[in-house]
Design an enzyme around this catalytic site. Structure first.
Site, PDB file in Angstrom:
ATOM      1  CB  SER A  27       2.578   6.397   4.164  1.00 28.74           C
ATOM      2  OG  SER A  27       3.571   5.879   4.593  1.00 28.74           O
ATOM      3  CG  ASP A  80       3.727  -1.370   2.515  1.00 27.62           C
ATOM      4  OD1 ASP A  80       4.305  -1.153   3.472  1.00 27.62           O
ATOM      5  OD2 ASP A  80       2.820  -0.764   2.604  1.00 27.62           O
ATOM      6  CG  HIS A 137       4.424   2.174   1.219  1.00 25.62           C
ATOM      7  ND1 HIS A 137       3.732   1.937   2.351  1.00 25.62           N
ATOM      8  CD2 HIS A 137       4.660   3.246   1.237  1.00 25.62           C
ATOM      9  CE1 HIS A 137       3.599   2.797   3.207  1.00 25.62           C
ATOM     10  NE2 HIS A 137       4.027   4.110   2.290  1.00 25.62           N
TER      11      HIS A 137
END
Length: 317
Positions: free
Chosen positions: A158, A259, A289
């Site tokens: 991320s 996501d 995610h």
């Protein structure tokens, strides 16, 4: 846009907390509670786990880190810098403790997990400079901890994936330690927030697109306005030109279908490919995610196995 989740992931999706960065203090408290209750990976081999401080960037505090290594090793092992997620504003060592242990055990690497400074208290480039300081330490002193300093890689998830992507450019430009692999898991790399997945997936598990503008505003505070032309490429690697990416280390880019950050990761992988960087892509359909953090699912197990295999292969030297 409607989406379909893997049945096992759908079964837990409703129970997952939603981040609300509009109340950052509450969001951080919730994230810390989740991290504290994540299951700890029980390694089948003895591991050495050591908390330490690493000399920080010039004029900045030292950087907290945690080093994971197989306790019994007959030779130096590849080193893997691990940069956690959390939208640049949350996260820490507790969040990635279990996957770091798994990487050390199953991939046979020495993992250096980095507790970089968070925005908005420490906006760009603090997190990136902390990451670079940790990489310099790994290159200079990693041998004392069983690291083969000729085989260094970086893995980020991320926001950590965005930092990892930027770090590969930064260390090349500064003549720092050479990275031989980059692993970008759902990387946050584009402040412009104009991809189809960011526009059309507003209510997804784990990360919701409404948080992305807040995250970028905190990260870029004092540097630039998100979406403006002057956002630095080291802050938002999706703004890179081909020349910025040429000669970077081979990459694995991971994306998840459900996501908001999906398309910026896939677009960045395409940029790497166009720049001639050897790049593999893993796109997981019907997954949200960072779904590998959900234990006990078939798809999550496949994601973890794919990651372990890639790390072992790409850091083999």
């Amino acid at each position: 846009m409607r989406y379909i989740l893997d049945p096992e992931l759908a079964a837990v999706a409703a129970s997952l907390p939603k981040a609300d960065l509009s109340d950052l203090a509450a969001a951080r408290e919730a994230e810390q509670m989740v991290s504290a209750h994540l299951p700890v990976h029980e390694s089948s081999v003895p591991l050495s786990v050591q908390d330490m401080t690493i000399p920080g960037p010039p004029g900045a505090p030292d950087v907290r880190a945690r080093v994971y290594a197989p306790a019994e090793r007959s030779r130096p092992l590849p080193g893997l810098l691990y940069l956690h997620g959390g939208g640049f504003v949350m996260g820490g060592l507790a969040l990635i403790d279990s996957p770091a242990r798994m990487l050390a055990e199953r991939a046979g690497v020495v993992v250096v997990a980095v507790d970089y400074r968070l925005a908005p208290e420490h906006a760009y480039p603090a997190a990136l400079e902390d990451s670079y300081a940790a990489l310099v330490w790994a290159g200079d002193r990693g041998g004392d901890h069983g690291i083969d300093t000729e085989r260094l890689g970086v893995l980020g998830e991320s926001a950590g994936g965005g930092l990892a992507a930027a770090l590969t450019m930064l260390t090349r430009e500064r003549g720092g330690p050479r990275l031989i692999a980059q692993f970008l898991d759902a990387p946050t790399v584009d402040d412009r927030l104009n991809t189809p997945s960011m526009r059309n997936l507003p209510d997804t598990p784990v990360w919701q697109s409404v948080n992305s503008p807040i995250s970028w505003s905190h990260y870029l505070h004092g540097t630039a306005t998100p979406g403006a032309p002057d956002v630095p490429v080291h802050a938002a690697p999706a703004r890179a030109k081909t020349a910025d990416l040429e000669g970077l280390p081979p990459a694995l880019v991971v994306a998840y279908q459900v996501d908001p950050t999906r398309d910026e990761g896939l677009d960045y992988a395409r940029l790497l490919i166009e720049a001639g960087v050897p790049t593999d892509i893993r796109h997981y359909g019907k997954a949200f995610h960072a779904a590998h953090f959900i234990p006990g699912t078939v798809v999550g197990t496949r994601m973890i196995n794919d990651r372990i295999e890639a790390v072992r292969a790409m850091l083999a030297g």
